[in-house]
Design a protein around this motif. Sequence first.
Motif, PDB file in Angstrom:
ATOM      1  N   VAL A   1      -4.107  -5.521   5.532  1.00  0.00           N
ATOM      2  CA  VAL A   1      -2.750  -5.115   5.165  1.00  0.00           C
ATOM      3  C   VAL A   1      -2.760  -4.621   3.717  1.00  0.00           C
ATOM      4  O   VAL A   1      -3.352  -5.243   2.842  1.00  0.00           O
ATOM      5  N   SER A   2      -2.108  -3.495   3.491  1.00  0.00           N
ATOM      6  CA  SER A   2      -2.010  -2.975   2.128  1.00  0.00           C
ATOM      7  C   SER A   2      -0.932  -3.757   1.387  1.00  0.00           C
ATOM      8  O   SER A   2      -0.025  -4.331   2.012  1.00  0.00           O
ATOM      9  N   PRO A   3      -1.000  -3.776   0.057  1.00  0.00           N
ATOM     10  CA  PRO A   3       0.058  -4.463  -0.704  1.00  0.00           C
ATOM     11  C   PRO A   3       1.451  -3.947  -0.364  1.00  0.00           C
ATOM     12  O   PRO A   3       2.390  -4.727  -0.202  1.00  0.00           O
ATOM     13  N   LYS A   4       1.584  -2.623  -0.206  1.00  0.00           N
ATOM     14  CA  LYS A   4       2.882  -2.035   0.126  1.00  0.00           C
ATOM     15  C   LYS A   4       3.383  -2.538   1.475  1.00  0.00           C
ATOM     16  O   LYS A   4       4.553  -2.904   1.622  1.00  0.00           O
ATOM     17  N   MET A   5       2.515  -2.548   2.485  1.00  0.00           N
ATOM     18  CA  MET A   5       2.928  -2.995   3.814  1.00  0.00           C
ATOM     19  C   MET A   5       3.242  -4.486   3.837  1.00  0.00           C
ATOM     20  O   MET A   5       4.154  -4.920   4.538  1.00  0.00           O
ATOM     21  N   LEU A   6       2.491  -5.272   3.084  1.00  0.00           N
ATOM     22  CA  LEU A   6       2.753  -6.709   3.042  1.00  0.00           C
ATOM     23  C   LEU A   6       4.127  -6.967   2.435  1.00  0.00           C
ATOM     24  O   LEU A   6       4.934  -7.708   3.007  1.00  0.00           O
ATOM     25  N   ILE A   7       4.411  -6.341   1.309  1.00  0.00           N
ATOM     26  CA  ILE A   7       5.726  -6.519   0.665  1.00  0.00           C
ATOM     27  C   ILE A   7       6.837  -6.044   1.590  1.00  0.00           C
ATOM     28  O   ILE A   7       7.856  -6.722   1.766  1.00  0.00           O
ATOM     29  N   GLN A   8       6.655  -4.873   2.195  1.00  0.00           N
ATOM     30  CA  GLN A   8       7.678  -4.321   3.094  1.00  0.00           C
ATOM     31  C   GLN A   8       7.944  -5.272   4.257  1.00  0.00           C
ATOM     32  O   GLN A   8       9.104  -5.524   4.615  1.00  0.00           O
ATOM     33  N   ASN A   9       6.899  -5.817   4.848  1.00  0.00           N
ATOM     34  CA  ASN A   9       7.073  -6.729   5.978  1.00  0.00           C
ATOM     35  C   ASN A   9       7.669  -8.054   5.543  1.00  0.00           C
ATOM     36  O   ASN A   9       8.509  -8.620   6.254  1.00  0.00           O
ATOM     37  N   LEU A  10       7.269  -8.561   4.398  1.00  0.00           N
ATOM     38  CA  LEU A  10       7.866  -9.806   3.893  1.00  0.00           C
ATOM     39  C   LEU A  10       9.367  -9.612   3.659  1.00  0.00           C
ATOM     40  O   LEU A  10      10.173 -10.472   4.017  1.00  0.00           O
ATOM     41  N   ARG A  11       9.742  -8.490   3.091  1.00  0.00           N
ATOM     42  CA  ARG A  11      11.172  -8.214   2.854  1.00  0.00           C
ATOM     43  C   ARG A  11      11.943  -8.122   4.164  1.00  0.00           C
ATOM     44  O   ARG A  11      13.051  -8.651   4.288  1.00  0.00           O
ATOM     45  N   ASN A  12      11.356  -7.431   5.155  1.00  0.00           N
ATOM     46  CA  ASN A  12      12.021  -7.319   6.461  1.00  0.00           C
ATOM     47  C   ASN A  12      12.160  -8.679   7.125  1.00  0.00           C
ATOM     48  O   ASN A  12      13.212  -9.000   7.692  1.00  0.00           O
ATOM     49  N   LEU A  13      11.114  -9.490   7.076  1.00  0.00           N
ATOM     50  CA  LEU A  13      11.169 -10.818   7.689  1.00  0.00           C
ATOM     51  C   LEU A  13      12.212 -11.694   6.997  1.00  0.00           C
ATOM     52  O   LEU A  13      12.920 -12.464   7.654  1.00  0.00           O
ATOM     53  N   GLU A  14      12.306 -11.555   5.690  1.00  0.00           N
ATOM     54  CA  GLU A  14      13.334 -12.309   4.944  1.00  0.00           C
ATOM     55  C   GLU A  14      14.726 -11.791   5.311  1.00  0.00           C
ATOM     56  O   GLU A  14      15.649 -12.585   5.556  1.00  0.00           O
ATOM     57  N   ARG A  15      14.880 -10.494   5.389  1.00  0.00           N
ATOM     58  CA  ARG A  15      16.170  -9.886   5.739  1.00  0.00           C
ATOM     59  C   ARG A  15      16.644 -10.326   7.117  1.00  0.00           C
ATOM     60  O   ARG A  15      17.822 -10.567   7.334  1.00  0.00           O
ATOM     61  N   TYR A  16      15.716 -10.440   8.077  1.00  0.00           N
ATOM     62  CA  TYR A  16      16.056 -10.851   9.431  1.00  0.00           C
ATOM     63  C   TYR A  16      16.163 -12.369   9.570  1.00  0.00           C
ATOM     64  O   TYR A  16      16.414 -12.880  10.650  1.00  0.00           O
ATOM     65  N   GLY A  17      15.936 -13.096   8.488  1.00  0.00           N
ATOM     66  CA  GLY A  17      16.112 -14.547   8.522  1.00  0.00           C
ATOM     67  C   GLY A  17      14.948 -15.322   9.111  1.00  0.00           C
ATOM     68  O   GLY A  17      15.089 -16.494   9.446  1.00  0.00           O
TER      69      GLY A  17
END
Length: 125
Positions: free
Chosen positions: A46-62
């Motif tokens: 996983v690239s740093p960009k994709m990891l951050i993007q996915n972490l943000r999405n997972l946080e956003r979705y609760g």
Amino acid sequence: MNLFDTSCAGHQVLELIANKWTILIMYALTQGKKRYSELKQQVVGVSPKMLIQNLRNLERYGLIEREVYPSVPPRVEYSLTPLGTSLVEPLAVLGEWAYQHIADVKTAMEHYDSNPDLNDYWEPK
């Protein structure tokens, strides 16, 4: 609800869950709280960009929560929320299916790749 409609909320949730990085991040967090660097090391590729993007999405979705500790530099840890924990079992079933059928999938791929009639792309008229 129409899961085939991209504007459907259910479709959007499935799109998040079906993401390969989502599954791997969620699985990593079943082992407990993790810092970004631990997740980056564990989720190979996983690239740093994709990891951050996915972490943000997972946080956003609760599904995960991010806890920031007041230190210098700030320490951040990620963990599953109760909603995220409720997704662990279905993802585990999917992962188990993948492990049980690796040989079947490889055999099907080899059959497809070795048969020119099968991999000839056609378009419906």
